[in-house]
Design an enzyme around this catalytic site. Structure first.
Site, PDB file in Angstrom:
ATOM      1  N   GLY A 666     -24.829  13.956  35.703  1.00  0.00           N
ATOM      2  CA  GLY A 666     -23.808  14.823  36.280  1.00  0.00           C
ATOM      3  C   GLY A 666     -24.235  16.287  36.215  1.00  0.00           C
ATOM      4  O   GLY A 666     -25.118  16.660  35.438  1.00  0.00           O
ATOM      5  N   CYS A 667     -23.584  17.124  37.033  1.00  0.00           N
ATOM      6  CA  CYS A 667     -23.995  18.532  37.127  1.00  0.00           C
ATOM      7  C   CYS A 667     -23.671  19.306  35.857  1.00  0.00           C
ATOM      8  O   CYS A 667     -24.541  19.918  35.235  1.00  0.00           O
ATOM      9  CB  CYS A 667     -23.327  19.179  38.340  1.00  0.00           C
ATOM     10  SG  CYS A 667     -21.545  18.890  38.437  1.00  0.00           S
ATOM     11  N   TYR A 668     -22.403  19.274  35.451  1.00  0.00           N
ATOM     12  CA  TYR A 668     -22.018  19.927  34.201  1.00  0.00           C
ATOM     13  C   TYR A 668     -22.846  19.363  33.047  1.00  0.00           C
ATOM     14  O   TYR A 668     -23.282  20.067  32.146  1.00  0.00           O
ATOM     15  CB  TYR A 668     -20.559  19.618  33.870  1.00  0.00           C
ATOM     16  CG  TYR A 668     -19.498  20.463  34.517  1.00  0.00           C
ATOM     17  CD1 TYR A 668     -19.447  21.845  34.329  1.00  0.00           C
ATOM     18  CD2 TYR A 668     -18.474  19.858  35.264  1.00  0.00           C
ATOM     19  CE1 TYR A 668     -18.417  22.595  34.870  1.00  0.00           C
ATOM     20  CE2 TYR A 668     -17.436  20.601  35.811  1.00  0.00           C
ATOM     21  CZ  TYR A 668     -17.411  21.975  35.610  1.00  0.00           C
ATOM     22  OH  TYR A 668     -16.390  22.710  36.124  1.00  0.00           O
TER      23      TYR A 668
END
Ligand SMILES: *[C@@H]1O[C@H](CO)[C@@H](O)[C@H](O)[C@H]1NC(C)=O
Ligand SMILES: *[C@@H]1O[C@H](CO)[C@@H](O)[C@H](O)[C@H]1NC(C)=O
Ligand SMILES: *[C@@H]1O[C@H](CO)[C@@H](O)[C@H](O)[C@H]1NC(C)=O
Length: 855
Positions: A666-668
């Site tokens: 995921g990005c975060y």
């Protein structure tokens, strides 16, 4: 099999059987109170008589001395537990040399009083040699010995009798003055024949031991105080050497401890003048008996002890010590004086085959993971089949140690020790051997392990996380410490993924799951593959799809085989010029067909969570070498055997390259992991991640979180607990992390302000900065900035920028700011890194390293 023979040894004499003593409850109560002031007071109150002041001081000093000599609470607890598990007669036989009654009576009495007050009843047998010699010499008689045995003529016998009775009375009186009930037993225990009437005259050879007077004394609550007189069946009193009599007693009672108190506190080597600390009879007896200084009483004593130990269980031992060390000997592992034991062979090997299956299973079942059923014996054995191991075990397998030689630092994979093994110092001996064989070693122990203090004292460093402690010794450079702590942290992560794994998911795999070894391997800059590969993109409509298509457009070796989107089906694909492509709407069956045709080299799943499985199953049902990269969270919490976790900077690049399936992070989660990883060894509590994302992170399906009108002049907090990225960050770092996401009015880019509690004083601002620079050296997509990185600058660029390091005034909190473009390194760029790795291109192929948006 490589096997060499070493020796390890026992301290306590071990006796089978666990009858609970009549005084079991009393003892248990004392045990709890042993270290409280109340207990010490009680000991003082227990004393009567007019020398109470002296006595209480004496006992107090005995207790203090005991406390001082204790290595750990564990030792005392174990011994007390052990002592209370046998009948009271079986606690100890203590032989007291005659000189001690003359010279150390107060100490002796105080020691025995202490034992008595804690409910332990040693059987005491004393000698009287020096007193007899003094008296004889006063009468002008030369004492005469043959081979250490006193030739006892009738005149000498009279003196011996007098002395025995005098000394016995002296000891009993001293005890009674301290509130100890003691019973003189000067006859009725030993029956004897003449040893050799011609040679020694009135000297006995013990033929039987009558236990009744001793048992009766203990039952009545009185310490039995014995002399070494014996009687013939006809009633003639005979003199018996006290060492010999003590060993007969020990044979009859099989006590936990056999202790010889002498004034020298051990056996002194006549040549070097040094105290002999250990005698291993199996190895040393013959040799010792040939030494010129081993003669007379010493020789006799050794012979007696050998005979005794040959008869007692192999774990038994005899200690020769001085009176000051009596408690220490009884309650601690660190014995004083001379320890005599038979010894065990310690077997060293390089496989598990040498052990019988049954005994191996018994030993392995001491392992908490195996005992709890989380790991089966069979799967453990399978998991170490390929590992280079060294094993150590004593013959009865009280201790089994398995060392894994494969890492940079050898690791004790299992150290399994029985109760008896702890008690008898087998553990210490095995550990001593490990220290000799391995210059450096690391191992892990549950925090609540009862032997934890033992591990602390055997290590040079430790690190605690999630109830597990990593220990090591022999590591002198910080970098190696950081790397073992790093991989430890990866291993101890209590992830749901790991917990749900069945036994087939073996320890070996789990080791790899969190392996960080290859993180230090630089990224692959040169690809072996120079042919064109075809990409199929399933779920191509989102922002990530668009970005990925644009990356593929500019990649020298990739082309699109097909793009599938339910909403866009039938429309032409824009922004792609390598071919004319129309959006498809593929079903899993269609995907399978394409896979069967060999039309696709890599499948990219850009679907929402929980929907790609039918596609993945369909593709995997075909045995081809295509790869799958999944952008959803569906495969981020699975073992590496199922899917590799595609964050190359922190994971094994080779595993990513060789996996059939790769979970794109995921990005975060990518930004937070990269921002936190260098600090893992320093963390003392859960970091807090305050994250703000542009609204492209909220996808393309209309919602308030991606509605510019709602976001205008606004910041929206959401999923403030249990966000899926919180779980992802925590799982992957192996440590709990709190994550608070927000969405803001800009389009792309994430900024995270991260607060990390750290070990006080361990880091300064400069050190944090250089730590990060060192950690990410050679990583093209990670930039370490000295200033606070701004989210506006990261938008459109392919890497992560971490900086703004601050350490608070008391130097126990670090603040870090990380920025990432959620659509690029947070999704599409990372996906391309993974595709490159999976297909054998350079990891950065097709990724512009300069920001594409120079704002
Ligand atoms: C002592 O008595 C035992 C039998 O109880 C006998 O076997 C042994 O030989 C005797 N020892 C000596 C030195 O006579
Ligand atoms: C196993 O490890 C030991 C210790 O590092 C090493 O000496 C030995 O050569 C290794 N054996 C194999 C087969 O790799
Ligand atoms: C620094 O941060 C730590 C952890 O949050 C905190 O306990 C400490 O009080 C802070 N020190 C100062 C001087 O504010």
């Amino acid at each position: 099999m490589l096997a060499s023979t070493l020796y390890c040894f026992s301290r306590a004499s071990l006796v089978a059987g666990s009858k609970t003593g009549r005084h079991g409850l009393v003892r248990a109560a004392y045990k709890r109170e042993l270290f409280s002031t109340a207990a010490i007071k009680k000991l003082n109150y227990a004393r009567t008589g007019n020398n109470e002041g002296v006595g209480s001081l004496q006992t107090r000093s005995t207790v203090i001395q005991l406390l001082n000599s204790i290595g750990s609470k564990r030792e005392v607890e174990q011994y007390l537990k052990y002592f209370t598990s046998v009948s009271e007669q079986q606690f100890a036989v203590i032989k007291v040399g005659g000189a001690i009654i003359s010279d150390n009576l107060p100490e002796l009495a105080s020691c025995l009083a202490f034992l008595y007050h804690v409910g332990l009843y040693p059987i005491v047998l004393h000698g009287t040699g020096p007193q007899v010699n003094n008296k004889l010499e006063a009468q002008g008689i030369e004492p005469s010995y043959i081979e250490g045995i006193r030739v006892t003529d009738p005149v000498t016998m009279t003196v011996v009798r007098e002395c025995f009775l005098e000394q016995n009375l002296k000891l009993v009186t001293a005890l009674e003055q301290m509130g100890v009930r003691a019973r003189p037993i000067t006859s009725g225990v030993f029956t004897a024949d003449y040893l050799d009437k011609e040679k020694y005259q009135l000297v006995g050879n013990i033929t039987s031991v009558c236990k009744d007077p001793i048992e009766a004394s203990i039952k009545a609550g009185a310490l039995p105080i014995l002399t070494s007189f014996a009687e013939t069946t006809a009633g003639q009193t005979l003199n018996v050497n006290a060492d010999v009599a003590a060993s007969s007693l020990a044979r009859a009672f099989e006590p936990l401890k056999v202790v010889y108190l002498n004034e020298k506190g051990g056996i002194i080597n006549g040549e070097t003048g040094e105290k002999v600390s250990v005698i291993n009879l199996d190895e040393e007896y013959e040799d010792l008996m040939r030494q010129s200084w081993v003669k007379y009483g010493t020789k006799l004593k050794l012979q007696e002890i050998k005979e005794l130990l040959d008869y007692l269980p192999r774990t038994s031992s005899v200690a020769i010590i001085n009176v000051q060390d009596l408690q220490k000997e009884l309650f601690t592992d660190s014995g004083a004086g001379t320890m005599i034991r038979r010894g065990y062979k310690l077997l060293k090997g390089s496989s598990m085959q040498q052990f019988g299956a049954e005994r191996l299973r018994t030993a392995l079942e001491r392992d908490p993971e195996i005992r709890s059923g989380r790991l089966s014996v069979a799967s453990y054995l399978k998991s170490i089949e390929e590992t280079n191991i060294t094993t150590y075990a004593d013959e009865p397998m009280e201790v089994l140690a398995i060392i894994d030689n494969d890492g940079t630092i050898p690791r004790v994979d299992k150290f399994l020790c029985s109760q008896a093994g702890w008690l008898n110092n087998v553990a210490d001996n095995v550990f001593k051997t490990l220290k000799r064989d391995f210059g450096a070693l690391a191992w892990e122990v549950e925090e609540r392990d009862p032997a934890i203090s033992w591990h602390f004292s055997n290590s040079e460093g430790s690190f605690l996380r999630n109830g597990k402690v990593l220990f090591w010794y022999g590591i002198n450079d910080l970098e190696t410490v950081v790397s073992i702590v790093d991989s430890f942290l990866r291993r101890v992560s209590p992830t749901s993924a790991r917990n749900s794994m069945n036994n087939a998911f073996s320890a070996k795999q789990s080791k790899r799951y969190y392996s960080i070894a290859s993180r230090r391997a630089p990224p692959k800059l040169q690809g072996e593959n120079t042919s064109i590969s075809r990409v199929a993109l399933i779920g191509a409509r989102g922002h990530t799809g668009t970005n990925l298509i644009s990356l593929i457009e500019n990649h020298p070796y990739l082309e699109l085989a097909c793009v599938s989107s339910r909403q866009n089906a039938g429309k032409p694909l824009e922004g792609y010029t390598k071919a004319q492509i129309v959006y498809d709407n593929l079903s899993p069956d269609d995907a399978k067909k394409l896979e069967l045709e060999g039309a696709v080299d890599v499948w990219v799943m850009a679907l929402p969570n929980n929907v790609c499985k039918p596609f993945v199953d369909a593709i995997e049902s075909v045995q081809r070498e295509s790869k799958i990269v999944d952008l959803s969270a569906d495969y981020r919490f699975v073992p590496p055997a199922v899917a590799a976790y595609g964050l190359p900077e922190l994971n094994d690049r080779n595993e990513i390259a060789s996996a059939r399936k790769i979970a794109n992070p995921g990005c975060y989660a990518t930004c937070a992991q990269l921002s936190l990883a260098p600090l893992l060894p320093y963390m003392t509590a859960a970091p807090v991640v305050f994250g703000v994302s542009g609204y492209s992170g909220a996808g393309t399906t209309p919602s308030p979180k991606n509605d510019p009108a709602v976001l205008h002049d606004n910041l929206i907090p959401y999923s403030l607990t249990d966000h899926i990225h919180e779980r992802e960050i925590s799982t992957r770092l192996g440590t709990t992390v709190a994550f608070h996401p927000h969405v803001a009015q800009w389009f792309q880019g994430i900024t995270q302000t991260i607060s990390v509690p750290v070990k006080k004083g361990a880091l300064t601002q400069d050190r944090v900065s250089s730590l990060y620079k060192e950690f990410y050296r050679g990583e093209r997509l990670v930039t370490i900035a000295d200033d606070v990185p701004l989210v506006r600058a990261i938008a459109g660029s392919h890497g992560v920028v971490i900086g703004g390091f601050k350490v608070n005034r008391s130097q126990d909190r670090v603040v870090v700011v990380g920025t990432i473009d959620n659509l690029l390194k947070g999704a599409a760029t990372q996906c391309l890194q993974n595709i490159n790795l999976a297909l054998g291109y350079s990891e950065y192929e097709g990724i512009p390293t300069a920001p594409s948006n120079a704002s």
